[in-house]
Scaffold this motif. Structure first.
Motif, PDB file in Angstrom:
ATOM      1  N   ILE A  91       0.837  -1.201   0.000  1.00 40.34           N
ATOM      2  CA  ILE A  91       0.000   0.000   0.000  1.00 40.34           C
ATOM      3  C   ILE A  91       0.874   1.254   0.000  1.00 40.34           C
ATOM      4  CG2 ILE A  91      -1.580   1.345   1.458  1.00 40.34           C
ATOM      5  CD1 ILE A  91      -2.901  -1.395   2.159  1.00 40.34           C
ATOM      6  N   TYR A  92       1.903   1.257   0.827  1.00 40.09           N
ATOM      7  CA  TYR A  92       2.779   2.431   0.926  1.00 40.09           C
ATOM      8  C   TYR A  92       3.583   2.644  -0.350  1.00 40.09           C
ATOM      9  CZ  TYR A  92       6.448   5.537   2.565  1.00 40.09           C
ATOM     10  OH  TYR A  92       7.325   6.575   2.697  1.00 40.09           O
ATOM     11  N   TRP A  93       4.313   1.624  -0.806  1.00 42.40           N
ATOM     12  CA  TRP A  93       5.233   1.804  -1.929  1.00 42.40           C
ATOM     13  C   TRP A  93       4.540   1.874  -3.289  1.00 42.40           C
ATOM     14  CZ3 TRP A  93       7.791  -1.316   1.961  1.00 42.40           C
ATOM     15  CH2 TRP A  93       8.828  -0.626   2.587  1.00 42.40           C
ATOM     16  N   ARG A  94       3.371   1.290  -3.400  1.00 36.76           N
ATOM     17  CA  ARG A  94       2.647   1.346  -4.675  1.00 36.76           C
ATOM     18  C   ARG A  94       1.594   2.445  -4.696  1.00 36.76           C
ATOM     19  NH1 ARG A  94       3.088  -3.372  -8.435  1.00 36.76           N
ATOM     20  NH2 ARG A  94       4.988  -4.334  -7.657  1.00 36.76           N
ATOM     21  N   GLY A  95       1.407   3.117  -3.583  1.00 33.98           N
ATOM     22  CA  GLY A  95       0.433   4.201  -3.518  1.00 33.98           C
ATOM     23  C   GLY A  95      -0.997   3.713  -3.688  1.00 33.98           C
ATOM     24  N   LEU A  96      -1.296   2.532  -3.174  1.00 32.50           N
ATOM     25  CA  LEU A  96      -2.634   1.963  -3.308  1.00 32.50           C
ATOM     26  C   LEU A  96      -3.588   2.584  -2.283  1.00 32.50           C
ATOM     27  CD1 LEU A  96      -1.585  -1.778  -3.651  1.00 32.50           C
ATOM     28  CD2 LEU A  96      -2.148  -0.188  -5.496  1.00 32.50           C
ATOM     29  N   ALA A  97      -4.866   2.466  -2.563  1.00 32.27           N
ATOM     30  CA  ALA A  97      -5.877   2.942  -1.617  1.00 32.27           C
ATOM     31  C   ALA A  97      -5.950   1.992  -0.426  1.00 32.27           C
ATOM     32  CB  ALA A  97      -7.240   3.028  -2.307  1.00 32.27           C
ATOM     33  N   TRP A  98      -6.028   2.562   0.754  1.00 32.61           N
ATOM     34  CA  TRP A  98      -6.147   1.761   1.967  1.00 32.61           C
ATOM     35  C   TRP A  98      -7.575   1.254   2.075  1.00 32.61           C
ATOM     36  CZ3 TRP A  98      -2.972  -0.162   5.621  1.00 32.61           C
ATOM     37  CH2 TRP A  98      -3.560  -0.652   6.780  1.00 32.61           C
ATOM     38  N   GLN A  99      -7.762  -0.055   1.969  1.00 38.21           N
ATOM     39  CA  GLN A  99      -9.098  -0.639   2.040  1.00 38.21           C
ATOM     40  C   GLN A  99      -9.135  -1.874   2.935  1.00 38.21           C
ATOM     41  OE1 GLN A  99     -10.016  -1.320  -2.109  1.00 38.21           O
ATOM     42  NE2 GLN A  99     -10.834   0.741  -2.334  1.00 38.21           N
ATOM     43  N   ILE A 100      -8.248  -1.937   3.903  1.00 37.05           N
ATOM     44  CA  ILE A 100      -8.194  -3.123   4.758  1.00 37.05           C
ATOM     45  C   ILE A 100      -8.224  -2.757   6.241  1.00 37.05           C
ATOM     46  CG2 ILE A 100      -7.047  -4.613   3.080  1.00 37.05           C
ATOM     47  CD1 ILE A 100      -4.408  -4.025   4.594  1.00 37.05           C
ATOM     48  N   THR A 101      -8.972  -1.710   6.583  1.00 34.23           N
ATOM     49  CA  THR A 101      -9.042  -1.285   7.977  1.00 34.23           C
ATOM     50  C   THR A 101      -9.644  -2.371   8.861  1.00 34.23           C
ATOM     51  OG1 THR A 101      -9.273   1.006   7.262  1.00 34.23           O
ATOM     52  CG2 THR A 101      -9.899   0.513   9.531  1.00 34.23           C
ATOM     53  N   ALA A 102     -10.772  -2.934   8.452  1.00 37.81           N
ATOM     54  CA  ALA A 102     -11.432  -3.963   9.264  1.00 37.81           C
ATOM     55  C   ALA A 102     -10.534  -5.178   9.445  1.00 37.81           C
ATOM     56  CB  ALA A 102     -12.760  -4.366   8.613  1.00 37.81           C
ATOM     57  N   GLU A 103      -9.887  -5.611   8.363  1.00 38.19           N
ATOM     58  CA  GLU A 103      -9.007  -6.780   8.431  1.00 38.19           C
ATOM     59  C   GLU A 103      -7.811  -6.516   9.335  1.00 38.19           C
ATOM     60  OE1 GLU A 103     -10.236  -5.415   5.702  1.00 38.19           O
ATOM     61  OE2 GLU A 103     -11.309  -6.988   4.608  1.00 38.19           O
ATOM     62  N   THR A 104      -7.244  -5.306   9.237  1.00 39.91           N
ATOM     63  CA  THR A 104      -6.087  -4.954  10.061  1.00 39.91           C
ATOM     64  C   THR A 104      -6.460  -4.937  11.539  1.00 39.91           C
ATOM     65  OG1 THR A 104      -5.183  -3.632   8.257  1.00 39.91           O
ATOM     66  CG2 THR A 104      -4.310  -3.213  10.449  1.00 39.91           C
ATOM     67  N   ILE A 105      -7.595  -4.355  11.847  1.00 39.66           N
ATOM     68  CA  ILE A 105      -8.041  -4.322  13.248  1.00 39.66           C
ATOM     69  C   ILE A 105      -8.238  -5.741  13.773  1.00 39.66           C
ATOM     70  CG2 ILE A 105      -9.969  -3.694  14.762  1.00 39.66           C
ATOM     71  CD1 ILE A 105     -10.284  -1.146  13.007  1.00 39.66           C
ATOM     72  N   ALA A 140     -16.160 -12.869  12.137  1.00 42.44           N
ATOM     73  CA  ALA A 140     -17.344 -12.129  12.575  1.00 42.44           C
ATOM     74  C   ALA A 140     -17.004 -10.676  12.886  1.00 42.44           C
ATOM     75  CB  ALA A 140     -17.967 -12.811  13.792  1.00 42.44           C
ATOM     76  N   LEU A 141     -15.842 -10.443  13.495  1.00 42.33           N
ATOM     77  CA  LEU A 141     -15.409  -9.076  13.795  1.00 42.33           C
ATOM     78  C   LEU A 141     -15.219  -8.279  12.513  1.00 42.33           C
ATOM     79  CD1 LEU A 141     -14.486  -6.854  15.749  1.00 42.33           C
ATOM     80  CD2 LEU A 141     -12.183  -7.892  15.686  1.00 42.33           C
ATOM     81  N   ILE A 142     -14.612  -8.893  11.511  1.00 41.44           N
ATOM     82  CA  ILE A 142     -14.425  -8.210  10.227  1.00 41.44           C
ATOM     83  C   ILE A 142     -15.777  -7.869   9.603  1.00 41.44           C
ATOM     84  CG2 ILE A 142     -13.593  -8.489   7.849  1.00 41.44           C
ATOM     85  CD1 ILE A 142     -11.308 -10.213   9.106  1.00 41.44           C
ATOM     86  N   ALA A 143     -16.691  -8.814   9.598  1.00 41.30           N
ATOM     87  CA  ALA A 143     -18.023  -8.570   9.039  1.00 41.30           C
ATOM     88  C   ALA A 143     -18.722  -7.439   9.807  1.00 41.30           C
ATOM     89  CB  ALA A 143     -18.858  -9.836   9.067  1.00 41.30           C
ATOM     90  N   LEU A 144     -18.598  -7.456  11.131  1.00 38.86           N
ATOM     91  CA  LEU A 144     -19.204  -6.400  11.954  1.00 38.86           C
ATOM     92  C   LEU A 144     -18.594  -5.034  11.644  1.00 38.86           C
ATOM     93  CD1 LEU A 144     -21.020  -5.557  14.400  1.00 38.86           C
ATOM     94  CD2 LEU A 144     -18.992  -5.931  15.810  1.00 38.86           C
ATOM     95  N   LEU A 145     -17.273  -4.970  11.588  1.00 36.96           N
ATOM     96  CA  LEU A 145     -16.599  -3.698  11.305  1.00 36.96           C
ATOM     97  C   LEU A 145     -16.961  -3.176   9.913  1.00 36.96           C
ATOM     98  CD1 LEU A 145     -13.085  -4.424  12.852  1.00 36.96           C
ATOM     99  CD2 LEU A 145     -14.812  -2.846  13.706  1.00 36.96           C
ATOM    100  N   GLU A 146     -17.048  -4.084   8.946  1.00 36.93           N
ATOM    101  CA  GLU A 146     -17.422  -3.648   7.603  1.00 36.93           C
ATOM    102  C   GLU A 146     -18.871  -3.177   7.557  1.00 36.93           C
ATOM    103  OE1 GLU A 146     -16.363  -6.954   5.096  1.00 36.93           O
ATOM    104  OE2 GLU A 146     -14.311  -6.194   4.830  1.00 36.93           O
ATOM    105  N   SER A 147     -19.731  -3.805   8.358  1.00 39.47           N
ATOM    106  CA  SER A 147     -21.146  -3.396   8.358  1.00 39.47           C
ATOM    107  C   SER A 147     -21.357  -2.026   8.984  1.00 39.47           C
ATOM    108  CB  SER A 147     -22.004  -4.435   9.076  1.00 39.47           C
ATOM    109  OG  SER A 147     -21.782  -4.391  10.465  1.00 39.47           O
ATOM    110  N   VAL A 148     -20.446  -1.590   9.869  1.00 42.46           N
ATOM    111  CA  VAL A 148     -20.572  -0.263  10.474  1.00 42.46           C
ATOM    112  C   VAL A 148     -19.749   0.793   9.757  1.00 42.46           C
ATOM    113  CG1 VAL A 148     -21.180  -1.155  12.755  1.00 42.46           C
ATOM    114  CG2 VAL A 148     -18.788  -0.686  12.223  1.00 42.46           C
TER     115      VAL A 148
END
Length: 151
Positions: A91-105, A140-148
């Motif tokens: 994400i950093y070196w390729r300048g990609l959009a950050w789209q993995i907040t729920a997964e990272t948490i 389940a946590l990922i699904a919950l975080l994505e749903s909110v």
């Protein structure tokens, strides 16, 4: 050296077909590919640790169970940390959009829980059962975080 070359060639030969199989499995089940990969990829990539842990656990002694559980928890933590660092680097070196907040948490929560649980000299089977339960709970946590609203 020969085994490293053969292993690398096997990974190169089979990684793309495995990704396609996971994608097709997700399509046929009508669920996001992430969830299929989240369940099946760790089992495939950690097969050697799983088999070795079964061997240790079959001895049914306190020390062999501890070795078995510690090996599995260490492999899981190492894989989570390694994969997360690869994703963040890409994400950093390729300048990609950050789209993995729920997964990272979810990854970080599970790693902190496992780190806190393995701070004992002897690991009991009930701790292993709790750690196994973290796997579906993290989905389940990922699904919950994505749903909110987390991406």
């Amino acid at each position: 050296f020969t085994m490293l070359i053969v292993g690398t060639l096997l990974v190169v030969m089979f990684s793309d077909p495995v990704v396609h199989v996971l994608q097709e499995t997700a399509n046929r089940m009508k669920i996001p590919p992430f969830y299929v990969a989240f369940v099946l990829a760790p089992i495939a990539s950690n097969a050697s640790e799983i088999i070795a842990s079964q061997y240790y656990a079959a001895k049914k002694t306190s020390s062999s169970i501890t070795v078995s559980l510690a090996e599995l928890m260490g492999a899981g933590s190492m894989n989570n940390t390694f994969c997360l660092s690869i994703f963040m680097g890409l994400i950093y070196w390729r300048g990609l959009a950050w789209q993995i907040t729920a997964e990272t948490i979810a990854i970080m929560v599970v790693e902190f829980i496992v780190a806190a649980m393995i701070q004992t000299k002897t690991l009991m089977a009930r701790r292993g059962v709790f750690v196994i339960s973290l796997f579906p709970l993290s989905i389940a946590l990922i699904a919950l975080l994505e749903s909110v609203g987390f991406d």
